[in-house]
Design a protein around this motif. Structure first.
Motif, short mmCIF file in Angstrom:
data_model
loop_
_atom_site.label_atom_id
_atom_site.label_comp_id
_atom_site.label_asym_id
_atom_site.label_seq_id
_atom_site.Cartn_x
_atom_site.Cartn_y
_atom_site.Cartn_z
N GLY A 40 -11.13 -4.19 1.03
CA GLY A 40 -10.48 -2.90 1.16
C GLY A 40 -9.13 -2.83 0.48
O GLY A 40 -8.71 -3.74 -0.25
N ARG A 41 -8.43 -1.72 0.71
CA ARG A 41 -7.12 -1.49 0.10
C ARG A 41 -6.10 -2.52 0.61
O ARG A 41 -6.04 -2.83 1.79
CB ARG A 41 -6.62 -0.09 0.46
CG ARG A 41 -7.32 1.02 -0.29
CD ARG A 41 -6.96 2.38 0.28
NE ARG A 41 -5.54 2.68 0.21
CZ ARG A 41 -4.95 3.30 -0.82
NH1 ARG A 41 -5.66 3.65 -1.89
NH2 ARG A 41 -3.65 3.55 -0.81
N ASP A 74 -9.15 -2.97 5.21
CA ASP A 74 -7.88 -2.66 4.58
C ASP A 74 -6.74 -3.50 5.17
O ASP A 74 -6.64 -3.69 6.39
CB ASP A 74 -7.53 -1.18 4.78
CG ASP A 74 -8.50 -0.25 4.08
OD1 ASP A 74 -9.27 -0.71 3.23
OD2 ASP A 74 -8.47 0.97 4.41
N ARG A 75 -5.88 -3.98 4.28
CA ARG A 75 -4.61 -4.64 4.60
C ARG A 75 -4.77 -5.99 5.30
O ARG A 75 -3.79 -6.56 5.77
CB ARG A 75 -3.70 -3.73 5.44
CG ARG A 75 -3.29 -2.44 4.71
CD ARG A 75 -2.59 -1.49 5.66
NE ARG A 75 -3.45 -1.11 6.78
CZ ARG A 75 -4.40 -0.18 6.71
NH1 ARG A 75 -4.61 0.50 5.59
NH2 ARG A 75 -5.14 0.08 7.78
N GLY A 119 -10.58 -3.10 -3.57
CA GLY A 119 -9.82 -1.87 -3.35
C GLY A 119 -8.45 -1.89 -4.00
O GLY A 119 -7.94 -2.93 -4.43
N ALA A 170 -9.90 -4.39 9.66
CA ALA A 170 -8.65 -4.02 9.00
C ALA A 170 -7.46 -4.62 9.73
O ALA A 170 -7.50 -4.88 10.94
CB ALA A 170 -8.53 -2.50 8.96
N GLU A 213 0.83 -1.20 0.00
CA GLU A 213 0.00 0.00 0.00
C GLU A 213 0.87 1.25 0.00
O GLU A 213 0.60 2.19 -0.75
CB GLU A 213 -0.92 0.00 1.21
CG GLU A 213 -1.85 1.20 1.26
CD GLU A 213 -2.71 1.21 2.51
OE1 GLU A 213 -3.90 1.58 2.41
OE2 GLU A 213 -2.19 0.88 3.60
#
Length: 213
Positions: free
Chosen positions: A145-146, A164-165, A127, A182, A79
């Motif tokens: 998510g990202r 995310d992650r 993402g 996350a 990221e």
């Protein structure tokens, strides 16, 4: 057969994940001109030369290389480096590996790796910088998510949300409508039947929180 040539692209990373990425990018029609890596020792990765550290990226962009792909396995690092690439002005295309099946309704962010044999079904959102690894399945209406990584052979049922992650490791199964926070790791072969919070390691059948990260 590969598609028509799409242009030149540089890959960030020169490890095992990068090898698969390079092969998939070539299949998609990209001309992979080189890799950057923390170790600049001259060598090749999947037949592509390692051309220096990430310090070379600014020069490559100024020389007209417009596209880059971040092939780093660590979610947080991928990221961060992906954001650096965007700041340098690179376009970050996503790709689908051979045999992947992706609904036309899926919304895919920048720099997403969809590996061979993966299946992503209707109205899912992926993402930026996510990895959907080999033969992984993400069913309808999922939200990833990202920099999420769904490991090889993992199966996410409908309406699963992953923060995310987070990393869903090899062979995991997640039942419908579960939410995973996350920065969470779900260990290989786990079965997720309850929501999981952010920032934990969980594993087992059923998956249980083992400790905080």
């Amino acid at each position: 057969m590969p598609n028509d040539p799409l242009g030149e692209i540089v890959v960030i990373g020169a490890g095992g994940h990068a090898k698969v990425v390079i092969e998939c990018l070539r299949h998609a029609g990209w001309n992979v001109i080189g890799c950057t890596d923390a170790d600049p020792t001259p060598r090749s990765c999947a037949g592509v030369p390692v051309i220096g550290t990430d310090d070379a990226l600014g020069r490559l962009r100024s020389e007209g290389v417009a596209n880059a792909f971040c092939a780093l396995g660590a979610n947080r690092l991928r990221e961060r480096v992906g954001g650096k690439l965007q700041d340098l002005g690179f376009a970050l295309p996503s790709y689908q590996g051979p045999g992947a099946i992706v609904s036309s309704t899926v919304r895919i962010g920048a720099g997403v790796a969809i590996m061979p044999g993966a299946v992503i079904n209707i109205d899912t959102v992926i993402g930026d910088f996510a990895i959907i690894n080999t033969n992984a399945n993400v069913d309808h209406d999922g939200v990833l998510g990202r920099a999420v990584h769904v490991g090889p052979g993992a199966a996410l049922a409908g309406e699963v949300v992953v923060g995310d992650r987070s990393f869903i490791a090899t062979g995991c199964a997640v039942i419908p409508q579960r939410r995973i926070g996350a920065d969470t790791i779900v260990g290989a072969g786990s079965v997720v039947v309850r929501d999981l919070p952010s920032g934990v390691i969980a594993f087992g059948n059923p998956a249980r929180v083992q400790r905080e990260l």
